[in-house]
Design a protein around this motif. Structure first.
Motif, mmCIF file in Angstrom:
data_model
loop_
_atom_site.group_PDB
_atom_site.id
_atom_site.type_symbol
_atom_site.label_atom_id
_atom_site.label_comp_id
_atom_site.label_asym_id
_atom_site.label_seq_id
_atom_site.Cartn_x
_atom_site.Cartn_y
_atom_site.Cartn_z
ATOM 1 N N PRO A 299 0.817 -1.225 0.000
ATOM 2 C CA PRO A 299 0.000 0.000 0.000
ATOM 3 C C PRO A 299 0.846 1.268 0.000
ATOM 4 C CG PRO A 299 -0.901 -1.616 1.528
ATOM 5 C CD PRO A 299 0.409 -2.170 1.054
ATOM 6 N N ALA A 300 1.972 1.265 0.712
ATOM 7 C CA ALA A 300 2.835 2.449 0.750
ATOM 8 C C ALA A 300 3.424 2.735 -0.630
ATOM 9 C CB ALA A 300 3.951 2.246 1.770
ATOM 10 N N PHE A 301 3.844 1.684 -1.342
ATOM 11 C CA PHE A 301 4.405 1.875 -2.674
ATOM 12 C C PHE A 301 3.343 2.377 -3.639
ATOM 13 C CE2 PHE A 301 5.400 0.146 -6.934
ATOM 14 C CZ PHE A 301 6.590 0.817 -7.164
ATOM 15 N N ARG A 302 2.133 1.817 -3.566
ATOM 16 C CA ARG A 302 1.063 2.261 -4.458
ATOM 17 C C ARG A 302 0.648 3.696 -4.152
ATOM 18 N NH1 ARG A 302 -3.289 -1.829 -3.428
ATOM 19 N NH2 ARG A 302 -1.939 -2.703 -1.818
ATOM 20 N N LYS A 303 0.730 4.076 -2.901
ATOM 21 C CA LYS A 303 0.419 5.456 -2.522
ATOM 22 C C LYS A 303 1.426 6.422 -3.135
ATOM 23 C CE LYS A 303 -0.305 8.441 1.498
ATOM 24 N NZ LYS A 303 -0.312 8.512 2.987
ATOM 25 N N GLN A 304 2.694 6.023 -3.102
ATOM 26 C CA GLN A 304 3.712 6.866 -3.719
ATOM 27 C C GLN A 304 3.468 7.010 -5.226
ATOM 28 O OE1 GLN A 304 7.657 5.525 -2.845
ATOM 29 N NE2 GLN A 304 7.573 6.151 -0.710
ATOM 30 N N MET A 305 3.062 5.927 -5.873
ATOM 31 C CA MET A 305 2.769 6.000 -7.297
ATOM 32 C C MET A 305 1.596 6.948 -7.561
ATOM 33 S SD MET A 305 1.915 2.938 -10.006
ATOM 34 C CE MET A 305 3.131 1.894 -9.239
ATOM 35 N N ARG A 306 0.580 6.897 -6.691
ATOM 36 C CA ARG A 306 -0.568 7.789 -6.855
ATOM 37 C C ARG A 306 -0.164 9.256 -6.703
ATOM 38 N NH1 ARG A 306 -3.188 3.917 -3.680
ATOM 39 N NH2 ARG A 306 -3.204 5.305 -1.866
ATOM 40 N N SER A 307 0.934 9.528 -5.944
ATOM 41 C CA SER A 307 1.376 10.910 -5.817
ATOM 42 C C SER A 307 1.820 11.461 -7.168
ATOM 43 C CB SER A 307 2.531 11.006 -4.810
ATOM 44 O OG SER A 307 3.732 10.452 -5.330
ATOM 45 N N LEU A 308 2.309 10.582 -8.050
ATOM 46 C CA LEU A 308 2.688 11.006 -9.397
ATOM 47 C C LEU A 308 1.479 11.061 -10.320
ATOM 48 C CD1 LEU A 308 4.712 11.698 -11.628
ATOM 49 C CD2 LEU A 308 5.155 9.244 -11.889
ATOM 50 N N THR A 309 0.609 10.052 -10.263
ATOM 51 C CA THR A 309 -0.534 10.019 -11.183
ATOM 52 C C THR A 309 -1.569 11.087 -10.869
ATOM 53 O OG1 THR A 309 -1.620 8.302 -9.830
ATOM 54 C CG2 THR A 309 -0.219 7.564 -11.651
ATOM 55 N N LYS A 310 -1.476 11.720 -9.686
ATOM 56 C CA LYS A 310 -2.329 12.887 -9.408
ATOM 57 C C LYS A 310 -1.862 14.091 -10.210
ATOM 58 C CE LYS A 310 -3.794 11.639 -4.716
ATOM 59 N NZ LYS A 310 -3.705 11.993 -3.265
ATOM 60 N N ILE A 311 -0.570 14.127 -10.537
ATOM 61 C CA ILE A 311 -0.023 15.208 -11.352
ATOM 62 C C ILE A 311 -0.301 14.955 -12.831
ATOM 63 C CG2 ILE A 311 2.093 16.403 -12.046
ATOM 64 C CD1 ILE A 311 1.287 17.013 -9.206
ATOM 65 N N ALA A 312 -0.077 13.720 -13.280
ATOM 66 C CA ALA A 312 -0.261 13.368 -14.689
ATOM 67 C C ALA A 312 -0.618 11.885 -14.779
ATOM 68 C CB ALA A 312 1.011 13.659 -15.483
ATOM 69 N N PRO A 313 -1.541 11.518 -15.669
ATOM 70 C CA PRO A 313 -1.882 10.094 -15.831
ATOM 71 C C PRO A 313 -0.693 9.318 -16.397
ATOM 72 C CG PRO A 313 -2.898 11.424 -17.554
ATOM 73 C CD PRO A 313 -2.309 12.387 -16.570
ATOM 74 N N MET A 314 -0.680 8.023 -16.092
ATOM 75 C CA MET A 314 0.428 7.165 -16.502
ATOM 76 C C MET A 314 -0.067 6.059 -17.427
ATOM 77 S SD MET A 314 2.765 4.583 -14.163
ATOM 78 C CE MET A 314 3.403 5.881 -13.109
ATOM 79 N N ILE A 315 0.622 5.903 -18.555
ATOM 80 C CA ILE A 315 0.414 4.752 -19.429
ATOM 81 C C ILE A 315 1.518 3.751 -19.125
ATOM 82 C CG2 ILE A 315 0.418 3.955 -21.817
ATOM 83 C CD1 ILE A 315 -0.756 6.661 -22.619
ATOM 84 N N TRP A 316 1.128 2.517 -18.819
ATOM 85 C CA TRP A 316 2.079 1.521 -18.302
ATOM 86 C C TRP A 316 2.011 0.250 -19.134
ATOM 87 C CZ3 TRP A 316 1.681 -3.391 -16.081
ATOM 88 C CH2 TRP A 316 2.778 -3.829 -15.312
ATOM 89 N N VAL A 317 3.191 -0.305 -19.484
ATOM 90 C CA VAL A 317 3.273 -1.620 -20.123
ATOM 91 C C VAL A 317 4.134 -2.525 -19.244
ATOM 92 C CG1 VAL A 317 2.925 -0.742 -22.464
ATOM 93 C CG2 VAL A 317 5.241 -0.958 -21.567
ATOM 94 N N ALA A 318 3.808 -3.784 -19.194
ATOM 95 C CA ALA A 318 4.478 -4.723 -18.291
ATOM 96 C C ALA A 318 5.865 -5.094 -18.801
ATOM 97 C CB ALA A 318 3.636 -5.987 -18.124
ATOM 98 N N GLY A 319 6.808 -5.240 -17.854
ATOM 99 C CA GLY A 319 8.157 -5.686 -18.165
ATOM 100 C C GLY A 319 8.338 -7.159 -17.848
ATOM 101 N N THR A 326 0.921 -8.692 -11.339
ATOM 102 C CA THR A 326 1.357 -7.295 -11.308
ATOM 103 C C THR A 326 0.467 -6.438 -12.200
ATOM 104 O OG1 THR A 326 3.638 -8.092 -11.065
ATOM 105 C CG2 THR A 326 3.334 -5.758 -11.580
ATOM 106 N N VAL A 327 0.113 -6.964 -13.371
ATOM 107 C CA VAL A 327 -0.751 -6.223 -14.295
ATOM 108 C C VAL A 327 -2.084 -5.907 -13.631
ATOM 109 C CG1 VAL A 327 -1.988 -6.352 -16.499
ATOM 110 C CG2 VAL A 327 0.371 -7.188 -16.338
ATOM 111 N N ASN A 328 -2.664 -6.866 -12.933
ATOM 112 C CA ASN A 328 -3.946 -6.642 -12.259
ATOM 113 C C ASN A 328 -3.823 -5.591 -11.157
ATOM 114 O OD1 ASN A 328 -5.262 -8.534 -13.863
ATOM 115 N ND2 ASN A 328 -4.795 -10.234 -12.470
ATOM 116 N N VAL A 329 -2.718 -5.621 -10.425
ATOM 117 C CA VAL A 329 -2.520 -4.611 -9.380
ATOM 118 C C VAL A 329 -2.412 -3.224 -10.009
ATOM 119 C CG1 VAL A 329 -0.937 -3.784 -7.594
ATOM 120 C CG2 VAL A 329 -1.437 -6.226 -7.775
ATOM 121 N N VAL A 336 -3.555 5.158 -13.515
ATOM 122 C CA VAL A 336 -2.712 4.268 -14.324
ATOM 123 C C VAL A 336 -3.559 3.621 -15.413
ATOM 124 C CG1 VAL A 336 -1.268 2.203 -14.353
ATOM 125 C CG2 VAL A 336 -1.112 3.808 -12.440
ATOM 126 N N VAL A 337 -3.120 3.737 -16.648
ATOM 127 C CA VAL A 337 -3.767 3.072 -17.777
ATOM 128 C C VAL A 337 -2.830 1.977 -18.271
ATOM 129 C CG1 VAL A 337 -4.722 3.334 -20.094
ATOM 130 C CG2 VAL A 337 -4.952 5.199 -18.433
#
Length: 546
Positions: A299-319, A326-329, A336-337
């Motif tokens: 949850p802490a890591f996802r919260k940090q990610m949301r701090s960025l996506t509040k500024i700008a949406p993110m397009i993400w592809v799996a590595g 991971t894709v489902n999360v 996150v798109v």
């Protein structure tokens, strides 16, 4: 030369080898000593110029530093792609009252920079003549030293004086002139007329590109020091603005490219950069996790990610470290798109498909990496002989049905091999590919080739958990920010490297002078007729690539 050949024919093999060695050594000294003399003169006797009321030192170097640099105590501004010669010209202020200089620059940066430019232009012929003259003088001194050594050796060996000594020395001088002309010709042929389009900022100058607000806090205990930094920043910003005005039309939106975060706590840092650069969109080419489990995406890591996506949406592809879990999360995180599908096959393998969308007027495709770390072969392999065929066949299959008139502005994937194959599979139909995986950015010379922009991003988490406990060199946090015009032209990309940042201390206050910013101005691309880009257009639905 004919005399040497005739002598060699009448000597035994050992004597012949010795004669050849002596001949090579003599000419090596005759060429190396003039170059050493020129290098020494350039280093010892720089040109002194006065510009904007400030005294500058203009120094040239041979073999040590190439390109053009402006060095200050606050960092350097480097243009390293002027030509192919190992020759550099370096400007640095000397005995300057930086407080007075900063005050003048802060009051009216445009006028101050104009006076600097005017003064430098007026003195440029004198500076070039000075540097060229001392290079020639140094070469002549080197020739004299070479001749003196040769005469001394002949005297010590008891050899008679040559009958045509003057002609011999003139021949040596002519050889040096020919070599110098060849070097100058190569410099002219390899000259890059767009050298000003590729630059690199280091130190505080680089940090100013990232978080100017944080430097105010950094210098809050030293008011005078902060005033000076503001002044220097004003000068550099005005010079950069002049380049921007001549090199690129106005920017409509900025895109941030990140990759290979690997669970590192760098999202607050990335958020600050996105805020400072008014980023409208983030494209992330994967390796968010390490083992592909839901538990590690805390949850802490996802919260940090949301701090960025509040500024700008993110397009993400799996590595390749991202599993279907991971894709489902990632799909569950606001802002996150996820682009591209990744599912588990009944036999334990994995299937991926490409997807596309329209974001702010840009047609963007995405293809996940078919591998998963720890999976069965070939999906868990790291061997190029196994990975490359898998990546290429997956890319070919993913875009097999794309129509010839369908053009992608950006196609994002994780593995550079996959990006390369996508360009081959869709010739002339992809303007830019983005990937990661390698944990280092690709060289500037590879960013734009044959009309296609290729951005391989470094690790935006400095390796994250991937390098914990491993005896490997710490990699910097790396990411890029690209400017897009209203006509959807990609005009400029600034590539950042923040050294010394880790998962626990990656924040602006502690990154300070460990920042490097490389600016690359891009050549115009073929954009589909009528295409327009605007941050108000939003992001459209995700659909399969067909």
């Amino acid at each position: 030369m004919a005399h040497v050949a005739e002598t060699v024919r009448h000597r035994p093999p050992l004597a012949t080898a010795q004669a050849l060695a002596e001949f090579v050594l003599r000419w090596a000294l005759r060429l190396a000593l003039p170059l050493a003399g020129a290098s020494a003169m350039l280093h010892l006797f720089p040109y002194h110029a006065m510009a904007g009321g400030v005294r500058f030192q203009v120094q040239a170097t041979l073999f040590t530093r190439s390109g053009i640099t402006a060095d200050t105590t606050f960092g350097s501004w480097i243009f390293g792609h002027v030509d192919g010669l190992p020759l550099g010209v370096h400007l640095s202020p000397e005995n300057v009252d930086v407080v007075r200089m900063a005050a003048a620059a802060t009051q009216d940066p445009q006028s101050y920079v104009a006076s600097l430019r005017s003064d430098f232009v007026d003195q440029l012929p004198g500076a070039l003549a000075w540097l060229a003259g001392e290079a020639v003088l140094g070469a002549l001194i080197g020739l004299g030293v070479a001749a003196a050594i040769n005469l001394a050796v002949r005297y010590l060996r008891g050899l008679p004086k040559r009958p045509h000594e003057i002609q011999h020395r003139l021949l040596q001088f002519a050889a040096v002139v020919v070599v110098g002309a060849a070097v100058g010709g190569y410099g002219a042929l390899s000259y890059n007329p767009n050298w000003a389009k590729q630059s690199r900022l280091t130190g505080t100058l680089g940090a100013l590109q990232l978080f100017p607000g944080q430097l105010r806090q950094y210098y809050k205990q030293h008011a005078t020091a902060f005033d000076v930094v503001n002044g220097i920043a004003a000068i550099q910003a005005q010079l950069q603005q002049n380049l921007d005005q001549t090199a690129a039309p106005p920017t409509a939106l900025n895109i941030m490219y990140i990759s290979d975060v690997h669970l590192a706590s760098t999202y607050p840092l990335l958020r600050q950069y996105a805020k400072n650069f008014d980023v409208s969109l983030v494209i992330n080419t994967g390796d968010e996790s390490q083992f592909g489990t839901a538990a590690e995406m805390t949850p802490a890591f996802r919260k940090q990610m949301r701090s960025l996506t509040k500024i700008a949406p993110m397009i993400w592809v799996a590595g390749n470290h991202d599993s279907p879990t991971t894709v489902n999360v990632m799909r569950s995180i606001p802002g996150v798109v996820v682009l591209g599908t990744k599912t588990t096959d009944p036999d334990g393998g994995f299937t991926v498909t490409a997807q596309e969308l329209n974001a702010f007027g840009l047609h963007i495709g995405g293809l996940p990496d078919p591998r998963v770390y720890g999976g069965p072969d070939p999906f868990g392999s790291n061997e190029p002989s196994v990975v490359d065929p898998l990546e290429r066949s997956t890319a070919d299959a993913a875009v097999k049905g794309v129509q010839p008139d369908d053009v992608f502005d950006i196609f994002a994937t994780h593995e550079p091999t996959s990006a390369e194959e996508l360009v081959k599979a869709l010739p002339g139909q992809i303007r830019q590919v983005n990937s990661g995986h390698l944990h280092h950015q690709n060289p500037t010379s590879d960013v734009q080739k044959d009309g296609v922009i290729n951005l391989v991003e470094g690790s935006s988490g400095a390796g994250g958990l991937k390098e914990v406990g491993l005896d490997v060199q710490q990699v910097p946090v790396e990411f890029s920010i690209e400017s897009v015009t209203a006509s959807c032209q990609f005009t400029k990309v600034v590539r950042f490297q923040v050294a010394g940042a880790t998962a626990t201390d990656a924040n602006p206050d502690q990154s300070g002078e460990n920042v490097t910013a490389n600016t690359i101005y891009l050549n115009p691309q073929q954009v589909p007729e009528g295409e327009q880009c605007d941050p108000t257009y939003g992001i459209g639905p995700v659909v399969p690539v067909s």
